[in-house]
Every structure is written in C-alpha cells, then in structure tokens.
Motif scaffolding. Sequence first.
Motif, PDB file in Angstrom:
ATOM      1  N   GLU A 136      94.251  72.453 -26.635  1.00 49.13           N
ATOM      2  CA  GLU A 136      95.234  71.500 -26.867  1.00 49.13           C
ATOM      3  C   GLU A 136      94.742  70.812 -28.103  1.00 49.13           C
ATOM      4  N   HIS A 137      95.522  69.584 -28.138  1.00 48.48           N
ATOM      5  CA  HIS A 137      95.164  68.470 -29.298  1.00 48.48           C
ATOM      6  C   HIS A 137      94.824  67.396 -28.670  1.00 48.48           C
ATOM      7  N   PRO A 138      93.673  67.289 -28.164  1.00 47.65           N
ATOM      8  CA  PRO A 138      93.316  66.081 -27.482  1.00 47.65           C
ATOM      9  C   PRO A 138      93.015  64.786 -28.131  1.00 47.65           C
ATOM     10  N   TYR A 139      92.572  64.826 -29.405  1.00 50.68           N
ATOM     11  CA  TYR A 139      92.634  63.688 -30.467  1.00 50.68           C
ATOM     12  C   TYR A 139      93.197  63.589 -31.675  1.00 50.68           C
ATOM     13  N   ALA A 140      93.783  64.841 -31.887  1.00 48.07           N
ATOM     14  CA  ALA A 140      94.132  64.881 -33.299  1.00 48.07           C
ATOM     15  C   ALA A 140      95.344  65.924 -33.556  1.00 48.07           C
ATOM     16  N   LEU A 141      96.361  65.548 -34.200  1.00 50.15           N
ATOM     17  CA  LEU A 141      97.718  66.420 -34.292  1.00 50.15           C
ATOM     18  C   LEU A 141      97.684  67.079 -35.877  1.00 50.15           C
ATOM     19  N   PRO A 142      98.337  67.939 -35.910  1.00 45.46           N
ATOM     20  CA  PRO A 142      98.805  68.517 -37.156  1.00 45.46           C
ATOM     21  C   PRO A 142      99.987  67.597 -37.723  1.00 45.46           C
ATOM     22  N   PHE A 143     100.010  67.577 -39.076  1.00 42.57           N
ATOM     23  CA  PHE A 143     100.918  66.741 -39.714  1.00 42.57           C
ATOM     24  C   PHE A 143     102.271  66.348 -39.037  1.00 42.57           C
ATOM     25  N   ALA A 144     102.885  67.680 -38.842  1.00 44.88           N
ATOM     26  CA  ALA A 144     104.395  67.867 -38.054  1.00 44.88           C
ATOM     27  C   ALA A 144     104.383  67.181 -37.030  1.00 44.88           C
ATOM     28  N   LEU A 145     103.486  67.067 -36.362  1.00 41.44           N
ATOM     29  CA  LEU A 145     103.638  66.835 -34.986  1.00 41.44           C
ATOM     30  C   LEU A 145     103.059  65.346 -34.440  1.00 41.44           C
ATOM     31  N   TYR A 178     102.062  84.285 -35.127  1.00 44.72           N
ATOM     32  CA  TYR A 178     101.435  82.939 -35.271  1.00 44.72           C
ATOM     33  C   TYR A 178     102.358  81.955 -34.287  1.00 44.72           C
ATOM     34  N   ALA A 179     102.107  81.384 -33.529  1.00 46.92           N
ATOM     35  CA  ALA A 179     102.899  80.314 -32.833  1.00 46.92           C
ATOM     36  C   ALA A 179     102.640  79.118 -33.195  1.00 46.92           C
ATOM     37  N   GLN A 180     101.573  78.901 -34.174  1.00 49.88           N
ATOM     38  CA  GLN A 180     101.232  77.700 -35.129  1.00 49.88           C
ATOM     39  C   GLN A 180     101.120  78.026 -36.274  1.00 49.88           C
ATOM     40  N   CYS A 181     101.292  77.126 -37.181  1.00 52.54           N
ATOM     41  CA  CYS A 181     100.777  77.192 -38.596  1.00 52.54           C
ATOM     42  C   CYS A 181      99.283  77.012 -38.687  1.00 52.54           C
ATOM     43  N   TRP A 182      98.616  77.794 -39.102  1.00 49.40           N
ATOM     44  CA  TRP A 182      97.098  77.693 -39.059  1.00 49.40           C
ATOM     45  C   TRP A 182      96.683  77.459 -40.688  1.00 49.40           C
ATOM     46  N   GLU A 183      97.450  76.472 -41.145  1.00 50.47           N
ATOM     47  CA  GLU A 183      97.238  76.082 -42.556  1.00 50.47           C
ATOM     48  C   GLU A 183      97.313  74.401 -42.723  1.00 50.47           C
ATOM     49  N   ASP A 184      96.507  73.729 -43.179  1.00 49.00           N
ATOM     50  CA  ASP A 184      96.568  72.302 -42.978  1.00 49.00           C
ATOM     51  C   ASP A 184      97.649  71.802 -43.956  1.00 49.00           C
ATOM     52  N   ALA A 185      98.813  71.070 -43.251  1.00 46.42           N
ATOM     53  CA  ALA A 185      99.795  70.567 -43.660  1.00 46.42           C
ATOM     54  C   ALA A 185      99.558  69.262 -44.546  1.00 46.42           C
ATOM     55  N   ASP A 186      98.307  68.629 -44.240  1.00 41.23           N
ATOM     56  CA  ASP A 186      97.940  67.482 -45.302  1.00 41.23           C
ATOM     57  C   ASP A 186      97.490  67.772 -46.505  1.00 41.23           C
ATOM     58  N   ILE A 187      96.976  68.913 -46.768  1.00 42.83           N
ATOM     59  CA  ILE A 187      96.534  69.269 -48.023  1.00 42.83           C
ATOM     60  C   ILE A 187      97.840  69.906 -48.689  1.00 42.83           C
ATOM     61  N   LEU A 188      98.621  70.647 -48.116  1.00 44.31           N
ATOM     62  CA  LEU A 188      99.877  71.380 -48.830  1.00 44.31           C
ATOM     63  C   LEU A 188     100.817  70.310 -49.010  1.00 44.31           C
ATOM     64  N   VAL A 189     101.050  68.820 -48.403  1.00 44.73           N
ATOM     65  CA  VAL A 189     102.059  68.073 -48.884  1.00 44.73           C
ATOM     66  C   VAL A 189     101.387  67.013 -50.024  1.00 44.73           C
ATOM     67  N   GLU A 190     100.040  66.922 -50.080  1.00 40.86           N
ATOM     68  CA  GLU A 190      99.533  66.404 -51.319  1.00 40.86           C
ATOM     69  C   GLU A 190      99.476  67.195 -52.582  1.00 40.86           C
ATOM     70  N   ALA A 191      99.435  68.517 -52.187  1.00 38.95           N
ATOM     71  CA  ALA A 191      99.347  69.354 -53.458  1.00 38.95           C
ATOM     72  C   ALA A 191     100.883  69.526 -53.931  1.00 38.95           C
ATOM     73  N   ALA A 239     106.668  69.775 -42.428  1.00 37.84           N
ATOM     74  CA  ALA A 239     106.060  68.805 -42.916  1.00 37.84           C
ATOM     75  C   ALA A 239     106.563  68.490 -44.272  1.00 37.84           C
ATOM     76  N   ILE A 240     106.825  69.568 -45.000  1.00 39.32           N
ATOM     77  CA  ILE A 240     107.481  69.446 -46.337  1.00 39.32           C
ATOM     78  C   ILE A 240     108.690  68.386 -45.952  1.00 39.32           C
ATOM     79  N   LEU A 241     109.781  68.887 -45.188  1.00 42.49           N
ATOM     80  CA  LEU A 241     110.931  68.224 -44.725  1.00 42.49           C
ATOM     81  C   LEU A 241     110.853  66.889 -44.711  1.00 42.49           C
ATOM     82  N   SER A 242     109.708  66.278 -44.205  1.00 43.26           N
ATOM     83  CA  SER A 242     109.429  64.826 -43.906  1.00 43.26           C
ATOM     84  C   SER A 242     109.328  64.132 -45.146  1.00 43.26           C
ATOM     85  N   GLN A 243     109.162  65.018 -46.381  1.00 43.61           N
ATOM     86  CA  GLN A 243     109.314  64.041 -47.481  1.00 43.61           C
ATOM     87  C   GLN A 243     110.683  63.920 -48.216  1.00 43.61           C
ATOM     88  N   SER A 244     111.495  64.260 -47.493  1.00 46.77           N
ATOM     89  CA  SER A 244     112.951  64.312 -48.091  1.00 46.77           C
ATOM     90  C   SER A 244     113.211  64.795 -49.115  1.00 46.77           C
TER      91      SER A 244
END
Length: 368
Positions: free
Chosen positions: A244-253, A16-29, A50-55
């Motif tokens: 590509e990600h033309p309109y939306a980006l995953p949490f960490a990006l 996996y060259a990307q995480c194919w799991e939604d970090a938005d719901i992970l961080v909220e969980a 993404a978890i790291l972003s929450q300090s």
Amino acid sequence: MSSEVEARAEFDLIRYAQCWEDADILVEALQPKNGGIYLSIASAGDNALAILSQSPDRVVALDLNTTQLNCLALRVAAYKELNHSELLELIGSKPGRAGQQRARLYQRCRPLLTKQEQHFWDNKGDAIEQGIGAAGKFERYFALFRNKVIPLIHSKKQIDRLIQGGDLGDRKRFYDNVWNNWRWRALFKVFFSRFVMGRMGRDPSFFQYVEGSVADRILARTKHALTELNPFENPYLQWILTGEHPYALPFALREENFDAIRNNLDRLEWRQSSIEAYLQEAGTNAIAGFNLSDIFEYMSEDSFSRLLDKLIEAGTPGARLAYWNMLAPREAPKHYHDRIRPLAELSERLHLADKAFFYSKFIVEEII
C-alpha cells in the motif's frame, strides 16, 4: 516501423500495474509547458498523467502492449468518475472497505471504457478486488518478496520502524545496526539476481544487454534509498514493503494533483505503437519533450543510435529527453553533442533524489 524489443519480449500480460519511475524527477526534468506536445511511454499511465497535470497542449502515451493501455484507460475513467479517496481505494494505495467495494467502483468506471477494455477488465475481478495497482507481473514479484522473503529477515515492527524514516543519522544507524544483517544481504542477492528477476519480474529478454551483477548494483541503490533518502516520503519503497501507500503517494495520485489531471484529460491520447512508428508519423520539430522510461535498456547500441537520430529530428529546439538506465548504460555519445546537449548536473541531482531507487542513472538531454 517496429522496435527491436517488439520482436523479443512478450506483450500478452500486465507487466507493470504501476509506473515504477519517479514522476517528481520526470516532471522537473521535462518542465512541461503550455503549447507543446509531449510523448510518453505509457506503462500503467501514471507518468503520462503526471505530465498532463502541467497542462501541456497534448500528451501522447504509447505502448507496444495493449494490456498496459488498458491500465491507462481504467485510470482515466477513474479520474473522471471517482473522487480522490475512491481512486486511491481502486488502485490499492489505501485499504479496501468491507464488501465488494472495489468491484462497485469499477462498475461505476466501466461505462467509460471501450468494449475491448470492458472485456479485459471484466475478466480481472480478482485483480480489481486486490486493487488494480497490484495486478502486474512486476507487482506480484514484489508481493512475493514482501510476503515470503522479508519475513525471513525482519519483523513487522522493524519494517514499520524503517518506513517511519527519521533524520539522516537515525536512518543510517538503523540500517547499519538492524536492517543490514547477513540474511538481508544474502536473500536480497538471490531474489534480485538476473535469473530470478528475469523469470518472475521483468521479461528475460530485457537483460540481453546487461553486464555484471544485477543484484549487487540494486543492493547499493537500495542502501541509498533507505538511508540518504527518507523512507517516510517514498511511495515506491512503501508499496514494496507493505503493498500500500501508507504515508506517501506517487505524483499522479496526490490529492493536490488530482483536479489538474482530471481537468486536462481531454488533452491525453494513447495508442498501441512503437515509438519509431509514431515518430515517423509525427514529422520534424513536432515534440516538445519525451518521457522515454527505460526503453533504451532493451536495445543494442546501434538500435539506440538509430532511434536517437529520429528523436532529435522529431523534437523541437529545446525539447528534453528524459530516461532511466537500470543496468545497461545508455546516453547520447559525444559525437551527438552538436545536436543534443547532456544536462549532466541536472541529471545527477535528480538521480540522487530518485525515489524509484533501483535505477543506476537518470539521463536528461536537450535538443539543440
């Protein structure tokens, strides 16, 4: 102590060259907080970041596959060395500029890598030029779907219309009247069958504990993503259809999370290890939260129960476990509910919002 999957799956390639799991719901969980240590399955690194972003005090990313850790190491170097737009270009989220621009971006990151990591990426020139987010077996599987299968079903104009989204009524009408034709259903069921996905996408051993039709379940979840969720806001769907990600980006990006991740990189560590071995080292009441990806998918129910015991022992009171079921059902049995509390309403709400739509369940549980 080894993991069951360690004995069966191959770990000599970027899966996996990307995480194919939604970090938005992970961080909220997980609701990461200051003062805690959080354990994360590494994969390509996005969700650990993404978890790291929450300090939190520390994030420990584990993977059995050193190539996955090489993906995380290059991301860390990129966050340190590049600006946000350059990071997106290196990943492949945005189109590369003329010339060897991605190669130049890599050369700027290279001094921050270990010798072993440099050797790995020095031999991946083509992958770097395509964008490192496209370098995995799973991403190549989606690229084949994008380049060979989808053109047999829909025109580029129809694909563009789909990812523009619109309101719920517009999305449902477009799906029913245009997208959901017989070619879509037939070719989808072939391409996302257990046989094809096992040979070209995921490791065949990962289907050992899966029962029933793989393609039918994924097709139902895909309809949800194309109608109930807005494709305009879905980076996973957009990558599958456009590369590509033309309109939306995953949490960490996302730009709003870039500085928080960069500023906390000294709190991140990663290592090649099974989760069982790390938990034995960590001791009791040590971990404030767990991103477990979908690792239970690849375990027998007995192995799952044994690992669940160890996770409960290693977690602090109130620590949360977050993990996905794709095809094999796994969650804490009722006889565990005096030690771990299922957060059923939260799990269901987040599952319905999950932009990485191919999972059948998202499970959140809390250690008592």
